[in-house]
Design a protein around this motif. Structure first.
Motif, PDB file in Angstrom:
ATOM      1  N   HIS A  60      54.843  -9.416  24.007  1.00  0.00           N
ATOM      2  CA  HIS A  60      53.786  -9.017  24.932  1.00  0.00           C
ATOM      3  C   HIS A  60      53.098  -7.761  24.391  1.00  0.00           C
ATOM      4  CE1 HIS A  60      51.926  -7.743  28.729  1.00  0.00           C
ATOM      5  NE2 HIS A  60      51.968  -9.038  29.019  1.00  0.00           N
ATOM      6  N   ALA A  61      51.810  -7.606  24.691  1.00  0.00           N
ATOM      7  CA  ALA A  61      51.016  -6.499  24.148  1.00  0.00           C
ATOM      8  C   ALA A  61      51.537  -5.141  24.602  1.00  0.00           C
ATOM      9  CB  ALA A  61      49.553  -6.663  24.550  1.00  0.00           C
ATOM     10  N   LYS A  62      51.974  -5.047  25.878  1.00  0.00           N
ATOM     11  CA  LYS A  62      52.459  -3.763  26.377  1.00  0.00           C
ATOM     12  C   LYS A  62      53.733  -3.335  25.651  1.00  0.00           C
ATOM     13  CE  LYS A  62      50.459  -3.390  30.924  1.00  0.00           C
ATOM     14  NZ  LYS A  62      50.705  -3.141  32.337  1.00  0.00           N
ATOM     15  N   ARG A  63      54.602  -4.280  25.339  1.00  0.00           N
ATOM     16  CA  ARG A  63      55.841  -3.954  24.630  1.00  0.00           C
ATOM     17  C   ARG A  63      55.525  -3.460  23.208  1.00  0.00           C
ATOM     18  NH1 ARG A  63      61.089  -7.503  23.091  1.00  0.00           N
ATOM     19  NH2 ARG A  63      62.362  -5.707  22.525  1.00  0.00           N
ATOM     20  N   VAL A  64      54.550  -4.112  22.581  1.00  0.00           N
ATOM     21  CA  VAL A  64      54.145  -3.687  21.235  1.00  0.00           C
ATOM     22  C   VAL A  64      53.629  -2.252  21.272  1.00  0.00           C
ATOM     23  CG1 VAL A  64      52.520  -4.119  19.353  1.00  0.00           C
ATOM     24  CG2 VAL A  64      53.659  -6.037  20.461  1.00  0.00           C
ATOM     25  N   GLU A  65      52.832  -1.920  22.277  1.00  0.00           N
ATOM     26  CA  GLU A  65      52.312  -0.553  22.406  1.00  0.00           C
ATOM     27  C   GLU A  65      53.446   0.450  22.599  1.00  0.00           C
ATOM     28  OE1 GLU A  65      49.356   1.012  22.051  1.00  0.00           O
ATOM     29  OE2 GLU A  65      48.786  -0.917  21.186  1.00  0.00           O
ATOM     30  N   LYS A  82      51.395  -8.941  13.781  1.00  0.00           N
ATOM     31  CA  LYS A  82      52.416  -9.994  13.732  1.00  0.00           C
ATOM     32  C   LYS A  82      53.351  -9.887  14.926  1.00  0.00           C
ATOM     33  CE  LYS A  82      53.106 -11.566   9.040  1.00  0.00           C
ATOM     34  NZ  LYS A  82      53.944 -11.520   7.851  1.00  0.00           N
ATOM     35  N   MET A  83      53.733  -8.640  15.256  1.00  0.00           N
ATOM     36  CA  MET A  83      54.612  -8.436  16.405  1.00  0.00           C
ATOM     37  C   MET A  83      53.909  -8.874  17.684  1.00  0.00           C
ATOM     38  SD  MET A  83      56.308  -4.770  15.413  1.00  0.00           S
ATOM     39  CE  MET A  83      57.003  -4.425  17.000  1.00  0.00           C
TER      40      MET A  83
END
Length: 114
Positions: free
Chosen positions: A95-100, A89-90
């Motif tokens: 952005h994918a890098k921020r989620v990681e 959901k996030m």
């Protein structure tokens, strides 16, 4: 010649009961000391009983441990699934890098707490 005299058999059939209740089972004589056992027999019986109870308890504990292990595995699986859904959901919003980065940071915090 006492052997030639016919004797009555020792197994005699009981006659009719005096009170007329022939359907009741015949009672045996009351012998109060017949059920007593020796001290050694009682000790052996107790020892056998305690060993059996210990084995039963061990088996029950093993079964309960297995049950708790299965329950914990299910809980862990559900928690991992929920966390994965939360990160998905996030990822829709961010952005994918921020989620990681957030995932790694949360993992570090989790390790510090426990």
């Amino acid at each position: 010649m006492p052997d030639s005299v016919p004797r009555a058999s020792t197994l005699t059939t009981p006659g009719l009961r005096k009170n007329g209740k022939q359907w009741h089972a015949q009672k045996s004589a009351f012998r109060p000391t017949s059920g007593q056992t020796s001290y050694e027999k009682r000790l052996a019986g107790r020892k056998a009983m305690t060993s059996m109870k210990a084995k039963e308890k061990e088996m029950k504990d093993e079964k309960e441990d297995e049950r708790q292990r299965r329950i914990q595995a299910i809980k862990d699986k559900r928690a991992a699934k929920e966390e994965k859904e939360r990160y998905e959901k996030m990822a829709e919003k961010m952005h994918a890098k921020r989620v990681e980065r957030l995932r790694r940071r949360e993992k570090r915090n989790k390790l510090l707490k426990s």
